[in-house]
Scaffold this motif. Structure first.
Motif, short mmCIF file in Angstrom:
data_model
loop_
_atom_site.label_atom_id
_atom_site.label_comp_id
_atom_site.label_asym_id
_atom_site.label_seq_id
_atom_site.Cartn_x
_atom_site.Cartn_y
_atom_site.Cartn_z
N GLY A 172 -1.39 2.86 -2.94
CA GLY A 172 -2.69 2.26 -3.15
C GLY A 172 -3.63 2.41 -1.97
O GLY A 172 -3.34 3.11 -1.00
N TYR A 173 -4.76 1.73 -2.06
CA TYR A 173 -5.81 1.86 -1.05
C TYR A 173 -6.37 0.49 -0.72
O TYR A 173 -6.56 -0.35 -1.61
CB TYR A 173 -6.93 2.77 -1.56
N GLN B 47 -5.19 7.10 -6.37
CA GLN B 47 -3.82 6.62 -6.15
C GLN B 47 -2.81 7.64 -6.67
O GLN B 47 -2.91 8.12 -7.80
CB GLN B 47 -3.60 5.29 -6.87
N GLU C 36 0.83 -1.20 0.00
CA GLU C 36 0.00 0.00 0.00
C GLU C 36 0.86 1.25 0.00
O GLU C 36 0.62 2.21 -0.75
CB GLU C 36 -0.92 0.01 1.22
N SER D 83 -12.30 -0.61 -7.85
CA SER D 83 -11.12 0.14 -8.28
C SER D 83 -11.09 0.17 -9.80
O SER D 83 -11.19 -0.88 -10.44
CB SER D 83 -9.84 -0.50 -7.74
#
Length: 508
Positions: free
Chosen positions: A228-229, A305, A223, A276
């Motif tokens: 990222g998430y 992102q 992450e 996403s």
């Protein structure tokens, strides 16, 4: 002992021992440059380009109706120039089992199962053996780097070797010229591909640092590195999902008409489900890291992102290795240089045998058998895979697995024949080349009989060069193998044949 002398031994043995494994990796990687074209050839329903009315919501509805196991995630991708259809993949939550489906653009129904071009991509990076295979490929990549660097050191005339090829010289000289020529032609390419091939999996090869720094939580590491998430599951039932088409439209607007690529739905059965949307831009070497993360039930934009510079450089290395940029010209160039790498390995083992044939040292028969098993076995098995794709019934259960078994059993059979015929490699090579010619020349004919919309003439008539290219390459390969087989039968007088060793003939 001088540096050049010590490097010569390292180059000989560091190059010979992994040469058969490297041949598999490079040959499969060369085919993987055209994995999407091969995939389309293996799916006759896709032979005629057709505008599709299928949308992401249709695919999403198919998942809800047909995949009954709880899912960890599923992912889908819309039509592109190279892949004119919707495709879907998923991973089950409990077992980790994966599935994939491609949809007929006209009917919207799933297309008959096949391993497709992805089979060669997977063979390239992990030998179809999971994590263990990935580590083996990484080790082979390190050996290749050592062999390339030591080869540079021992070459005094590396530039001259580029212009030197004497196929009519004595056996050892001819093999050395061929090895040098193909090695020098692709030297920068092979160095870059060997390095990037190892570098892209560095986090998997050496995970200890990340695990220590992040308390044994690799997800937290990725992450932060990727920007990222991730949202932890709430273990509550999911609400009604927002239409994926709306999220895709929102993403296009957010990017100023940028095109979406993969759409990933994470833990869809949980209230914390996230959709996403990844941006697609094939004009760039490194895939863009623009990703929008939405709440699956409300459509709220949760995260955008912002990948750090280090991760963008990493994705650039991935893109450079995988040749997913620059169009067909770049892929053809990668393919030709990949074949040069295969020829370099063949010539290298031929040179090793030629230098030692008079001494009859131990291991000669092993090398002869491995040469036949790998250098002939892998191409023959690959062609049989395409034959199986056309001949197996469309409704067959586990059809993709059956194709893979045809590939594996054929390779095993060729390996057995190569071992039994290792002392008669001139005859063996002639027979194997004839078999390769028959398989390659027969495939376009079989394609015309089983897929009338996708045969060579039909593809050329509508200007579909990507599909026609598969049949054209098969015809060229078949003609070359037929010519080479006939040359071995008729092209030499007995005196010349006696002066040529079986080892030469096997890898000529």
């Amino acid at each position: 002992m001088t540096l050049r002398q010590s490097m010569a031994g390292l180059h000989t043995w560091g190059g010979l021992l992994p040469s058969w494994l490297l041949f598999v990796i490079i040959f499969a990687g060369t085919l993987a440059c055209f994995d999407k074209e091969i995939e389309r050839w293996m799916r006759p329903a896709l032979h005629t380009p057709t505008a599709t009315a299928i949308t992401a919501d249709h695919v999403n509805a198919w998942v809800q109706a047909n995949v009954h196991e709880p899912l960890h995630a599923y992912w889908l991708h819309g039509p592109t120039e190279r892949e004119p259809y919707w495709k879907l993949g998923w991973e089950e939550d409990a077992s980790g089992a994966r599935g994939r489906v491609a949809f007929d653009p006209r009917s919207g129904e799933p297309i008959p199962e096949t391993v497709g071009g992805e089979f060669f991509f997977t063979l390239h990076y992990n030998l179809q053996a999971g994590s263990i295979g990935m580590y083996i490929v990484g080790l082979a990549g390190m050996f290749m780097l050592v062999a390339l660097v030591s080869g540079i050191i021992i070459h005094r005339r590396i530039f001259k070797d580029f212009f030197t090829l004497r196929p009519q010289a004595n056996g050892q000289r001819a093999w050395l010229d061929a090895h040098n020529l193909f090695g020098v032609i692709g030297l920068p390419f092979h160095l870059i591909l060997a390095y990037t091939g190892v570098a892209v999996f560095v986090a998997s090869y050496m995970p200890a640092g990340a695990l220590v720094a992040y308390g044994g939580d690799p997800l937290a590491f990725f992450e932060e590195v990727q920007g990222g998430y991730h949202r932890n599951e709430l273990h509550q039932p999911a609400g009604k999902m927002v239409p994926l088409n709306e999220l895709i439209t929102n993403a296009r607007q957010h990017w100023g008409n940028g095109e979406p690529g993969w759409i990933i739905v994470e833990h869809p059965a949980d209230a914390s489900a996230v959709v996403s949307v990844y941006r697609r831009d094939p004009s760039r070497i490194g895939s863009p890291q623009d990703t929008l993360n939405y709440d699956a039930t409300t459509g709220e934009l949760l995260h955008q992102q912002q990948a750090p510079a280090g991760h963008r450089a990493y994705t650039w290395l991935i893109g450079l290795h995988m040749a997913q940029f620059g169009g067909q010209i770049v892929r053809v160039l990668y393919g030709l240089l990949g074949l040069a790498g295969c020829a370099m390995l063949i010539a290298g083992t031929g040179l090793w045998l030629r230098k030692r044939e008079g001494r009859q040292i131990r291991g000669l028969n092993v090398v002869r058998a491995l040469n036949g098993a790998v250098f002939f076995g892998l191409p023959i098995a690959s062609l049989v895979l395409l034959w199986a794709n056309r001949l197996l019934p469309d409704a067959m259960t586990a059809r993709g697995s059956a194709e893979a078994w045809c590939f594996s059993l054929t390779w095993l059979a060729v390996a057995v024949v190569a071992y039994l015929g290792r002392r008669h490699s001139l005859r063996l090579s002639r027979q194997m080349l004839a078999l390769l010619a028959a398989l390659a020349l027969g495939l376009p004919l079989l394609n015309g009989l089983t897929a009338p919309e996708g045969h060579l003439l039909a593809s050329l008539a509508r200007g579909d060069l990507m599909l026609a290219g598969v049949d054209m390459v098969l015809l060229m390969v078949g003609a070359l193998c037929a010519w080479s087989s006939l040359r071995r039968r008729h092209g030499r007088n007995p005196a010349r044949m006696r002066s040529v060793t079986p080892e030469q003939e096997l890898t000529r």
